[in-house]
Design an enzyme around this catalytic site. Structure first.
Site: not given
Ligand code: 5GP
Ligand code: ZN
Length: 118
Positions: A32-33, A92, A98-99, A105
């Site tokens: 995760d970034i 999420n 919270g997605q 993922h």
């Molecule tokens: P969500 O909120 O959809 O469950 O989580 C999305 C996740 O993707 C977040 O934890 C966010 O930090 C990660 N994320 C968003 N953009 C990128 C990216 O460009 N690269 C990586 N490695 N992670 C990302």
């Protein structure tokens, strides 16, 4: 199936760089970034599925393989062994869940967390 507007499809295709944790024919895992824990990686099916709300019986195999793979990858990435160690899995789903990225993922998070007692 590749969605040209999907960030994670672009990451899977290598069009956007990522720090790879694991890859096979149907699964990709990457750090995760913006990590919330010392170990924080994401596992995605290579096929574009928007969320857990888009899952059908046809996805049972790949989802099962992702869940079965997560503990091994967690250890490889530095999570401590069960039971003192461990990890948290979060999926999420939808805006109210919270997605933010609409490609299914699994978050796998772990490692020593000083804010937890014991
Ligand atoms: P969500 O909120 O959809 O469950 O989580 C999305 C996740 O993707 C977040 O934890 C966010 O930090 C990660 N994320 C968003 N953009 C990128 C990216 O460009 N690269 C990586 N490695 N992670 C990302
Ligand atoms: Zn996608």
């Amino acid at each position: 199936m590749h969605d040209p507007d999907c960030l994670f499809c672009k990451i899977i295709a290598g069009q956007i760089p990522s720090r790879k944790v694991y890859e096979d024919d149907e699964i990709y895992a990457f750090h995760d970034i913006n990590p919330w824990a010392p170990v924080h990686f994401l596992m995605v099916p290579k096929e574009h599925v928007h969320s857990m709300a888009g899952v059908t019986d046809a996805h049972a195999g790949v989802l099962g393989r992702m869940m079965a793979l997560a503990p091994r990858l967690a250890l490889e990435q530095g999570c401590n062994p069960y039971p003192q160690g461990g990890f948290r899995i979060v999926v999420n789903t939808g805006d109210e869940g919270g997605q933010e990225i609409h490609h299914l993922h699994i978050h796998v998070m772990g490692g020593p967390r000083p804010w937890l007692k014991g």
